[in-house]
Design an enzyme around this catalytic site. Sequence first.
Site, short mmCIF file in Angstrom:
data_model
loop_
_atom_site.label_atom_id
_atom_site.label_comp_id
_atom_site.label_asym_id
_atom_site.label_seq_id
_atom_site.Cartn_x
_atom_site.Cartn_y
_atom_site.Cartn_z
N THR A 82 21.98 -27.99 52.17
CA THR A 82 22.13 -27.49 53.47
C THR A 82 22.74 -28.47 54.79
OG1 THR A 82 20.37 -26.12 52.83
CG2 THR A 82 20.91 -26.10 55.24
N GLY A 102 24.40 -23.11 56.12
CA GLY A 102 23.32 -22.84 55.28
C GLY A 102 23.53 -21.90 54.22
N GLN A 141 -4.07 -7.95 58.72
CA GLN A 141 -4.36 -6.77 58.89
C GLN A 141 -6.00 -6.43 58.63
OE1 GLN A 141 -2.81 -5.26 61.36
NE2 GLN A 141 -4.02 -3.51 61.59
N GLU A 181 16.20 -21.78 49.71
CA GLU A 181 16.90 -21.63 48.53
C GLU A 181 17.60 -20.25 48.62
OE1 GLU A 181 15.47 -22.92 44.89
OE2 GLU A 181 13.90 -24.62 45.58
N GLU A 184 18.91 -11.76 52.15
CA GLU A 184 20.19 -11.17 52.16
C GLU A 184 21.13 -11.92 51.23
OE1 GLU A 184 18.56 -12.36 54.74
OE2 GLU A 184 17.83 -10.52 55.78
#
Length: 376
Positions: A123, A128, A333, A360, A364
């Site tokens: 990266t 990225g 929660q 890694e 998406e």
Amino acid sequence: METENREMVRQMAQDFAEKHILPHVMEWDESQYFPVETFQAMGQLGMMGVLVPEELGGSGLGYQEYVDVIVEVAQVCGAVGLSVAAHNSLCTGHILAFGNEEQKRRWLPKLATAEWIGAWGLTEANTGSDAMRMMTTAVLDGDHYVVNGSKNWITHGKSGQIAVVMVRTGEIGSSKGISALVIEKGTPGFTHGKKENKLGMRASETTELIFDNCRVPKENLLGVQGEGFKQAMKVLDGGRISIAALSLGIAKGAFRAAVKYSKERHQFGQPIANFQGISFKLADMATEIEAAELLIRKAAYLKNNHKEVTKVSAMAKYYASEVAVRCATEAVQIFGGYGYTKDFPVEKFYRDSKLCTIGEGTSEIQKLVIAREVLK
Ligand SMILES: Cc1cc2nc3c(=O)[nH]c(=O)nc-3n(C[C@H](O)[C@H](O)[C@H](O)COP(=O)(O)OP(=O)(O)OC[C@H]3O[C@@H](n4cnc5c(N)ncnc54)[C@H](O)[C@@H]3O)c2cc1C
């Protein structure tokens, strides 16, 4: 026999994590302390070279045991789990998969025992997800490559003694324009930049790598010039199994804490676990954890048997990382206000879990990989 061996390895990782990591988790998190000596102790036990053959100083184990080690460590501390995964899969894994015999003999024994910690640089600040457009260059000059540029977000960028670095040796945007070089710390022109101050995974060190006319011997090239991007994608196929395992460990840790607390915490004169609204959360968490583990075990099986794993490892990483975030969120929660404090472990699982959907390859990008495979 295989099952017995796996159980021994899992137990060893669990014992180590409970004895040597658990007592320090919050102190390391708060001070962003990267515990080199703990990784070295894990190296002595074979956890830093799980997949490296025994004759090269490693444990010579397979992906199922590797998953077990990371899951056990991550249930206690996601940050240490991330560093174990990055060291084993990325730097060590790249040299193991693509190094020649001389390169493997030179570097793997040091990495497998964690005498040296390894980093892996793909990266950059502006590239990225779109790593193919990287700008760090390496130009051949006699017997050396001259490297210029920088890498961002590199795990072990400061404490690592060695890095596998993807560099541009050809056209921008061409998958054949990238090569992989091994660069040792101490090579003139190789330094590290700022250490990131992170939301989570704070005991895992993340820094910039800087190359200023850094001369790297050409025998440090892994494989053939121009093959670096292809190699990196293969390394990530395996690495994603380890990030999926990291996610699973975090999900399990958050779930375990939530189950315990829901039985202990009383409201309206009874344990909160008696309320369907809470118990259904636990049922969803348990189901998703099982499903994530099955995907991860399938990916590990395919990898162990040298079968095509790109689609399933992306699925395992995508699914398990989203499960980690959901489980950690629900755990907070279930703890109510107490979950929002540093007195209980769930707020750390919550912060650590988010990295799993980013590092890694983001969720998406995993979907892009999966879609590309199913549309082939
Ligand atoms: C703690 C930590 C440790 C890391 N360790 C390492 C390391 O050791 N070595 C290394 O090389 N890198 C490392 N990384 C970098 C990591 O792999 C990248 O952060 C990651 O790949 C995403 O890149 P980016 O941050 O530039 O986001 P970007 O690529 O800028 O993405 C921003 C957003 O846009 C989305 N996006 C981008 N392209 C598309 C698309 N085509 N379709 C849909 N959505 C898209 C992304 O999913 C994301 O949501 C680390 C990162 C962190 C946070």
